[in-house]
Write a protein that holds these residues in place. Structure first.
Motif: not given
Length: 166
Positions: A27-30
């Motif tokens: 999860r790049e957003d995380r």
């Protein structure tokens, strides 16, 4: 777990926390949120020192000092940390290690966020006491914890796991 509980658990075992975060899927957003929160907290940590400097040298007002500090910590520092992650990924390729780019980024960004309580303490020491041995001690503790969390996180998340595209 809550973010604050994960930060507290990192001081007991950074590898376990990063392994659990890595196991939740890519999860790049995380990872980006971890980086931005860490940089935001480092900006907040600089605020007492900037207020001290503005009091000692009123030629540069506090608003200007906070503006430049925010520019550095919120806009430039994330690019710097992404560059460090890319360099470490490139070095891992040269060293023939199987470290994925996401594992490096997640462990780097998490170590920055997890050491933010010590950075906040350092900001208080810089603002209330000023430069000296106390600030150097807190800075050395912060840097040591940062390296420990980052290395333990890379070993846990990157232990034989390489993602496809870095």
């Amino acid at each position: 777990m809550a973010l604050t509980a994960d930060i507290a658990a990192t001081y007991r075992g950074p590898g376990r926390v990063v392994r659990r975060l890595f196991g939740m899927g890519r999860r790049e957003d995380r990872a980006l949120v971890f980086l931005l929160l860490g940089c935001l907290l480092l900006f907040v940590a600089q605020t007492p020192f900037q207020a001290r400097l503005a009091h000692l040298d009123p030629t540069v007002p506090l608003n200007a000092r906070l503006y430049w500090s925010a520019l550095v910590w919120i806009f430039i520092a994330p690019l710097f940390f992404y560059t460090i992650a890319a360099l470490v990924w490139g070095l891992s390729l040269l060293a023939r290690r199987r470290l994925g780019g996401y594992a490096i980024r997640l462990s780097l960004f998490w170590s920055l966020l997890a050491t933010s309580p010590v950075a906040l303490l350092g900001g208080l020491v810089a603002g209330l006491i000023g430069p000296g041995p106390g600030l150097q001690l807190v800075g050395a503790v912060w840097f040591g914890l940062f390296l420990w969390f980052w290395i333990a996180g890379m070993r846990a998340a990157g232990g034989g796991i390489a993602d496809e595209q870095g």
